[in-house]
Write a protein that holds these residues in place. Structure first.
Motif, PDB file in Angstrom:
ATOM      1  N   SER A 419      26.009  86.802   9.330  1.00  0.00           N
ATOM      2  CA  SER A 419      27.255  85.717   9.892  1.00  0.00           C
ATOM      3  C   SER A 419      26.488  84.818  10.668  1.00  0.00           C
ATOM      4  O   SER A 419      25.222  84.622  10.793  1.00  0.00           O
ATOM      5  CB  SER A 419      28.348  86.358  10.828  1.00  0.00           C
ATOM      6  OG  SER A 419      27.582  86.836  12.139  1.00  0.00           O
ATOM      7  N   GLY A 420      27.279  83.696  11.058  1.00  0.00           N
ATOM      8  CA  GLY A 420      26.634  82.729  11.970  1.00  0.00           C
ATOM      9  C   GLY A 420      25.996  81.740  10.888  1.00  0.00           C
ATOM     10  O   GLY A 420      25.835  81.791   9.765  1.00  0.00           O
ATOM     11  N   PHE A 421      25.324  80.748  11.816  1.00  0.00           N
ATOM     12  CA  PHE A 421      24.707  79.661  11.096  1.00  0.00           C
ATOM     13  C   PHE A 421      23.312  79.985  10.300  1.00  0.00           C
ATOM     14  O   PHE A 421      22.865  81.114  10.949  1.00  0.00           O
ATOM     15  CB  PHE A 421      24.304  78.528  11.930  1.00  0.00           C
ATOM     16  CG  PHE A 421      25.100  78.278  13.100  1.00  0.00           C
ATOM     17  CD1 PHE A 421      26.469  78.119  12.715  1.00  0.00           C
ATOM     18  CD2 PHE A 421      25.122  78.000  14.466  1.00  0.00           C
ATOM     19  CE1 PHE A 421      27.378  78.093  13.909  1.00  0.00           C
ATOM     20  CE2 PHE A 421      25.698  77.798  15.359  1.00  0.00           C
ATOM     21  CZ  PHE A 421      27.154  77.691  15.022  1.00  0.00           C
ATOM     22  N   ASP A 440      33.521  76.732   1.739  1.00  0.00           N
ATOM     23  CA  ASP A 440      33.184  78.112   2.497  1.00  0.00           C
ATOM     24  C   ASP A 440      32.248  77.605   3.543  1.00  0.00           C
ATOM     25  O   ASP A 440      32.127  78.343   4.593  1.00  0.00           O
ATOM     26  CB  ASP A 440      32.448  79.431   1.700  1.00  0.00           C
ATOM     27  CG  ASP A 440      31.455  78.668   0.513  1.00  0.00           C
ATOM     28  OD1 ASP A 440      31.196  77.282   0.598  1.00  0.00           O
ATOM     29  OD2 ASP A 440      31.105  79.421  -0.153  1.00  0.00           O
ATOM     30  N   ILE A 498      27.151  75.790   8.465  1.00  0.00           N
ATOM     31  CA  ILE A 498      28.218  76.390   9.563  1.00  0.00           C
ATOM     32  C   ILE A 498      29.283  77.200   8.545  1.00  0.00           C
ATOM     33  O   ILE A 498      29.933  76.565   7.712  1.00  0.00           O
ATOM     34  CB  ILE A 498      28.844  75.375  10.333  1.00  0.00           C
ATOM     35  CG1 ILE A 498      27.676  74.486  10.815  1.00  0.00           C
ATOM     36  CG2 ILE A 498      29.550  75.854  11.598  1.00  0.00           C
ATOM     37  CD1 ILE A 498      27.928  73.401  11.898  1.00  0.00           C
ATOM     38  N   ASP A 502      33.046  80.468  11.644  1.00  0.00           N
ATOM     39  CA  ASP A 502      32.539  79.868  12.848  1.00  0.00           C
ATOM     40  C   ASP A 502      33.026  78.560  12.962  1.00  0.00           C
ATOM     41  O   ASP A 502      33.430  78.223  14.224  1.00  0.00           O
ATOM     42  CB  ASP A 502      31.102  79.695  12.770  1.00  0.00           C
ATOM     43  CG  ASP A 502      30.517  81.298  12.613  1.00  0.00           C
ATOM     44  OD1 ASP A 502      31.245  82.114  12.827  1.00  0.00           O
ATOM     45  OD2 ASP A 502      29.212  81.279  12.630  1.00  0.00           O
ATOM     46  N   LYS A 505      36.532  78.413  14.552  1.00  0.00           N
ATOM     47  CA  LYS A 505      36.572  78.976  15.787  1.00  0.00           C
ATOM     48  C   LYS A 505      36.029  77.728  16.726  1.00  0.00           C
ATOM     49  O   LYS A 505      36.651  77.836  17.907  1.00  0.00           O
ATOM     50  CB  LYS A 505      35.717  80.118  15.856  1.00  0.00           C
ATOM     51  CG  LYS A 505      35.722  81.018  17.130  1.00  0.00           C
ATOM     52  CD  LYS A 505      35.725  82.467  16.878  1.00  0.00           C
ATOM     53  CE  LYS A 505      36.808  83.055  16.669  1.00  0.00           C
ATOM     54  NZ  LYS A 505      36.883  84.691  16.595  1.00  0.00           N
ATOM     55  N   LEU A 506      35.142  77.274  16.369  1.00  0.00           N
ATOM     56  CA  LEU A 506      34.540  75.927  17.350  1.00  0.00           C
ATOM     57  C   LEU A 506      35.443  74.918  17.669  1.00  0.00           C
ATOM     58  O   LEU A 506      35.805  74.290  18.547  1.00  0.00           O
ATOM     59  CB  LEU A 506      33.514  75.499  16.703  1.00  0.00           C
ATOM     60  CG  LEU A 506      32.047  76.294  17.037  1.00  0.00           C
ATOM     61  CD1 LEU A 506      30.761  75.622  16.242  1.00  0.00           C
ATOM     62  CD2 LEU A 506      31.881  76.005  18.486  1.00  0.00           C
ATOM     63  N   ASN A 509      38.240  75.991  19.792  1.00  0.00           N
ATOM     64  CA  ASN A 509      37.655  76.187  21.201  1.00  0.00           C
ATOM     65  C   ASN A 509      37.269  74.941  21.875  1.00  0.00           C
ATOM     66  O   ASN A 509      37.048  75.010  23.252  1.00  0.00           O
ATOM     67  CB  ASN A 509      36.771  77.418  21.319  1.00  0.00           C
ATOM     68  CG  ASN A 509      37.626  78.734  21.215  1.00  0.00           C
ATOM     69  OD1 ASN A 509      38.200  79.021  22.275  1.00  0.00           O
ATOM     70  ND2 ASN A 509      37.652  79.352  19.889  1.00  0.00           N
ATOM     71  N   VAL A 510      36.546  74.043  20.980  1.00  0.00           N
ATOM     72  CA  VAL A 510      35.704  73.005  21.558  1.00  0.00           C
ATOM     73  C   VAL A 510      36.387  71.506  20.653  1.00  0.00           C
ATOM     74  O   VAL A 510      35.795  71.407  19.911  1.00  0.00           O
ATOM     75  CB  VAL A 510      34.372  73.072  21.336  1.00  0.00           C
ATOM     76  CG1 VAL A 510      33.448  71.856  21.926  1.00  0.00           C
ATOM     77  CG2 VAL A 510      33.825  74.363  22.160  1.00  0.00           C
TER      78      VAL A 510
END
Lengths: 527, 527
Positions: A419-421, A440, A498, A502, A505-506, A509-510
């Motif tokens: 997962s993640g970058f 994706d 990315i 993720d 979610k970013l 939140n941001v």
């Protein structure tokens, strides 16, 4: 009471601790060992994890059991301060670093895989050093077979069932032999994969493999590997990789989804920044294995040290040498504490052993050359004898017995949810994604340029050119739709990916982050 | 030729496929099974993975070996279209979904763990359903012991060696028994952990555990567990969790870093959105196990189905029921293809077995009650007999034999590098981080409020109050320094954590993202 600190839990570190436990009494010195894992890996057997001929945990032994009197600290070494005689280790559950003062220090941190100057290798090739590496490789192979069995696109299927190993030393040869045995043994469970499409390729820069071995034995090994279906590419080497292919120095390319590199080795970063004498990227030690300028205080053993024996030859990075180096260091620490003369490292090696997969090996022991089944039996006998701990011996012997009777297991233990970058490397002309694919990932170009293309009335038309710093792929991700264009690298290109999860979610939140991409998508769709 | 599609590779799915392979000839029907993994998990033995008394891969069997004629597709089920008789599965290496048409569909997707309405449970408690869950729990326990052995803060150490399991059914009882056996067996390797600090706690909402069992046997089980050191908290249940504690309905709190929940179960999301009759959150089927309105076409078995036997009792979610349900469905598909009468599900259960750890179990078989060693031997014999595949039987028998002779292994196989964003829940008064801690995360408040505090001249002073949508923790991360303030939750609070590594990568690649936090840091340090 003196404080002895050992960094690293491989052959060098664990054997030093074990030896010191025997040489010193508990009230003379405390022994502390720092290692990332709480187990010792028996490296020579690591390739067997690929085929599952030994259980996942049988190639490892808990350090606490091997060295009961040593305090184990399961953390990463972050800094070594030779002046103040302090080592700093990474935080645990609480975000505070731990400082460990020492009187005597043994550095046995081994090496790390480094792909400096080889584009795409870090992102797309698999190292083979740790137990995790072995399990990741096993899972990748099984995943490729599972997907190949479903895949109808012949070109993709061929990539999925091509396995490339780079490096024809002991490690590379044992890995390709295990991969080849395993893939061909389980292939009958994948009826939709044509057998003739399966390729196992070994790359080696020299004209023959196993340079350390006698030529006759090495040529025997080549013959055995070739007979079992391994393709040998000699006199060429890997210089770059993408998610689709291995790129060789000669310019040749091998289409593959699985590229394993056993070649490059470098010092761990914590040693790179250490201010002391080095030679060929390793810590320079004297013949007592002490660090220059820190004699009687700091020693280095194993792969991270540049060691010459009394005869002037360089000690190779093998288990038999590391264990003897450990004995020398333990004797010298003993001499510091109790007094007495220092010991020089004088081991010249007993022999060389290389496994070639199913019931076959080659060996040079005390000058005698052996090959085939006798060498394989010798190899198993020696390794079983040398395995630390009776428990591990019993487990491995039982596994070997079962593996002789039963076919290999093909369960894929995909524990690491990737997962993640992450980053990817593309060569000119490679496609990042196709029109119609699922949205994706969102991409950021780090280096290079690419074209955005769309097929209109059967003709491919260029919509835009993008360069370093540009984003793409946001439209399909934002609107949860398919790609409305194809993106193809125009130059060699590195991109950051990315994942949608993720990204979402970013964005939630941001808000400022999401707004960058929403504005871009509005602008692009307005064009 | 008819296309039979089976969704799910648990007891229900695999046994349906196996039975159909026997009942139908290859030219009558193709059988295809979709499962996330390429293996079948023998659920009843899953708790044994915790102590390693069976090998990690021995609790699983490759589906391809169990059902050689079935095509396995290792993907996730994303959508079921009952009208068009098509199932869509997730993409593989290429980002395209795969559509699978069917003539007959068997839904055997089991359940998922759901923590709806229980704050912090999703973020801080561990489920226990899959092989990954079992390995993650084992690794967490070992990690806690390793850290506790180093930790000098008594309060933190006590949290690290307290293990809480919620749910006193078969699963919860077997898990706490294994955890307790394992922790106490390996404790001697952790000499710095005071034995009396180790706590293993079982929470259960009723007045006695194992409600499904005879009261005498359940009380026997309670006595055995208590004698071995398990604390039983009856008549209370888990309602919330943080990274530091379990919060019970009574208001009591248990300080712990490891909370396992075996209780809640819900339908997989792909079934939630399925437009068909449901009962108690499961798919409603008739007595032939066919989905209402889709008789002769779609069936459901196992945990995802609400099944009544002919006598009117509800079938429990056990392996013995799922395998009989599979036989009924296979017979009914056979009847659809070849003609003949439909079969109703009529199995009433043979007995109940529960393991209590080391050489002890309880059993009710054909109305006879057995406990202690005889029940344990019966339990092992039955499970070994019922294990699918001779290979797995041999491996498990060998493991059991070895486990009787050797102490448990304590290697921590930390394969999943926990990375990326995640969320945390805090209760009022809990500290998010302390002044002086390392700057390891940037935080975004999703719900709730917190105070920013600094100790000046020994006095704690409030610097700021933050609320939902606010960011904090950016200063230490941006400047690579320690926290210059303490942050404490004022209300219940949910936060998103962005790890420093991800934060740095985003900042480098998406400048607008970094600018948000840099501006905030400038503004705050200017105050």
């Amino acid at each position: 009471m003196k404080r002895i600190l050992i960094l690293g839990g491989g052959f060098g570190g664990v054997y030093t601790a074990g030896r010191l436990e025997k040489l010193l009494s508990p009230d003379e010195a405390s022994i502390c060992l720092v290692n990332r894992e709480n187990y010792f890996v028996y490296q020579p057997m690591l390739p067997e994890v690929i085929s599952g001929s030994i259980g996942l945990t049988d190639v490892v032994s808990p350090i606490r059991r091997l060295c009961p009197r040593t305090q184990l600290i399961m953390r990463e070494v972050e800094n070594i301060d030779l002046q103040n005689r302090t080592v700093t280790v990474s935080p645990g559950f609480r975000p505070r670093r731990l400082e460990l003062p020492y009187d005597y220090l043994v550095i046995a941190l081994g090496g790390v895989t480094s792909f400096y100057g080889m584009p795409g290798m870090l992102e797309h090739s698999l190292p083979f050093r740790t137990l995790s590496d072995a399990i990741v490789l096993r899972n990748r192979i099984i995943h490729c077979l599972e997907e190949a069995d479903v895949e109808t696109d012949v070109e993709l299927r061929r990539k999925l069932v091509t396995f490339v190993v780079s490096g024809g030393g002991f490690s590379g040869v044992e890995v390709i032999a295990e991969v080849n045995d395993f893939v061909r043994a389980v292939a009958r469970h994948y009826p939709r994969i044509p057998r003739e499409e399966i390729r196992c390729v070994l790359l080696h820069s020299r004209e023959r493999i196993l340079q350390e071995m006698d030529e006759g034995l090495a040529l025997f090994a080549q013959k055995i590997l070739a007979a079992r279906g391994v393709e040998l590419h000699l006199g060429d080497r890997l210089v770059a990789a993408t998610s689709e292919k291995a790129i060789l120095k000669s310019g040749a390319e091998i289409l593959s989804k699985t590229i394993v590199s056993t070649v490059p080795s470098a010092m761990p970063p914590v040693l790179e920044k250490l201010d002391c004498a080095k030679e060929k990227g390793r810590l320079l030690v004297n013949e007592q294995l002490a660090l220059q300028g820190h004699e009687g205080q700091v020693w280095a053993v194993g792969d991270c040290a540049f060691i010459k024996t009394v005869s002037g030859t360089q000690a190779p990075p093998t288990a038999q040498h590391a264990t003897r180096e450990a004995e020398t260091v333990a004797a010298n620490i003993h001499a510091e504490i109790r007094g007495g003369g220092r010991t020089a490292f004088a081991f010249e090696g007993l022999g060389k052993l290389g496994a070639l997969g199913h019931n076959c090996a080659i060996a040079e022991v005390f000058g005698i050359k052996i090959s085939g089944l006798p060498a394989w039996l010798l190899w198993r006998a020696i390794y079983l004898m040398k395995l630390p701990g009776l428990n591990t011996k019993i487990r491995v012997a039982a596994d070997w017995l079962i593996a002789l009777l039963l076919p290999p297991d093909l369960a894929q233990l995909s524990l690491a949810r990737m997962s993640g970058f992450h980053e990817q490397h593309f060569t000119p002309g490679e496609t990042v994604f196709h029109e119609g694919d699922l949205g994706d990932f969102v991409y950021v170009i780090q280096v290079g340029e690419c074209d955005v293309l769309r097929t209109i009335d059967g003709q491919e038309q260029k919509l835009a050119e993008l360069k370093a710093g540009d984003y793409f792929g946001e439209m399909a991700v934002l609107s949860d739709a398919s790609r409305n264009a194809t993106v193809r690298a125009r130059t060699a290109m590195n991109v950051l990916l990315i994942p949608k999860r993720d990204f979402d979610k970013l964005k939630a939140n941001v808000p400022a982050f999401g707004e960058v991409f929403s504005a871009l998508a509005r602008q692009r769709s307005g064009q």
